[in-house]
Design a protein around this motif. Structure first.
Motif, mmCIF file in Angstrom:
data_model
loop_
_atom_site.group_PDB
_atom_site.id
_atom_site.type_symbol
_atom_site.label_atom_id
_atom_site.label_comp_id
_atom_site.label_asym_id
_atom_site.label_seq_id
_atom_site.Cartn_x
_atom_site.Cartn_y
_atom_site.Cartn_z
ATOM 1 N N GLY A 126 0.330 5.411 17.175
ATOM 2 C CA GLY A 126 -0.727 4.333 16.231
ATOM 3 C C GLY A 126 -1.688 4.712 16.510
ATOM 4 O O GLY A 126 -2.633 4.605 15.631
ATOM 5 N N ASP A 160 7.454 -1.275 11.179
ATOM 6 C CA ASP A 160 5.969 -1.248 10.545
ATOM 7 C C ASP A 160 5.570 -0.050 8.814
ATOM 8 O O ASP A 160 6.762 0.899 8.815
ATOM 9 N N HIS A 183 4.414 3.262 9.548
ATOM 10 C CA HIS A 183 5.386 4.526 9.697
ATOM 11 C C HIS A 183 6.924 4.626 9.446
ATOM 12 O O HIS A 183 8.310 4.575 9.454
#
Length: 217
Positions: A28, A56, A59
């Protein structure tokens, strides 16, 4: 650590995480091109890390190669089904891993190029809508116009045409403004002429002249 040194010798920049939670924090905080993920980790296992990364949007397209001592087919199927690019059981063949890493990095490079291309195509369509709305700024296409490919050529042509259209519109607006001024001046001149050429105005003028002549006597 041996794997880290081996990858660094191949020219890769490598970051390590001691557990799954730390791995997510590291990912992150910085951009990465590839993840080598173990399943057996403290605090948060590889399955949960893989699930979180693939859920996410930031990603989702990040390639992940699972390297684990768990060599059961069930674990392999589970990871591949969750979105992992590959699954290598320990101990792994270094040459095979190198080939897998090379393939994943090339796939990501091509994916990044595709995303960038689509983003710049979107810039062109947005610019076209802005031209139609009269809100186009040619600077918005500088990135597209700098490309050496056909899309860049299209961006340069579009940018030049848009600038020419803007220049013509500005010239037309100036001409319209000047014409309005001329019309207003002609209108005022006509109104003045209508007044000065009327019988009433002529009589007032004659009376004023008469009064001036009487005053001089």
């Amino acid at each position: 650590m041996q794997l880290k040194r081996s990858l660094e010798q191949q020219g890769h920049a490598v970051s390590l995480a001691e557990n799954g939670r730390q791995a997510l924090e590291v990912l992150g905080a910085a951009g990465f091109d590839l993840v080598l993920l173990d399943i057996l980790m403290p605090e948060m296992d590889g399955y949960e890390v893989l699930a979180r990364l693939k859920s996410d949007p930031a990603h989702r397209d990040l390639p992940i190669i699972v390297i684990s001592a768990l060599d059961e087919m069930e674990s392999v199927i589970r990871c591949i089904g969750m979105g992992a690019e590959d699954y290598l059981p320990k101990p792994f063949d270094p040459l095979l891993l190198r080939a897998r890493i090379g393939a994943c990095l090339e796939k990501k490079r091509l994916r990044d190029q595709e995303v960038e291309y689509l983003q710049q195509v979107a810039r062109l369509t947005t610019a076209a809508a802005a031209v139609e709305a009269g809100e186009f700024s040619s600077d918005t296409l500088d990135i597209v116009a700098a490309r050496p490919d056909a899309l860049g050529q299209l961006g340069r042509v579009f940018q030049r045409m848009a600038r020419e259209i803007y220049a013509r519109e500005q010239s037309l607006k100036q001409q319209v403004q000047e014409l309005r001024i001329q019309i207003d001046e002609a209108k005022r001149a006509r109104e003045v002429a209508e007044i000065t050429e009327s019988d009433y105005f002529r009589k007032l003028k004659e009376r004023a002249q008469h009064l001036r002549s009487v005053g001089r006597r």
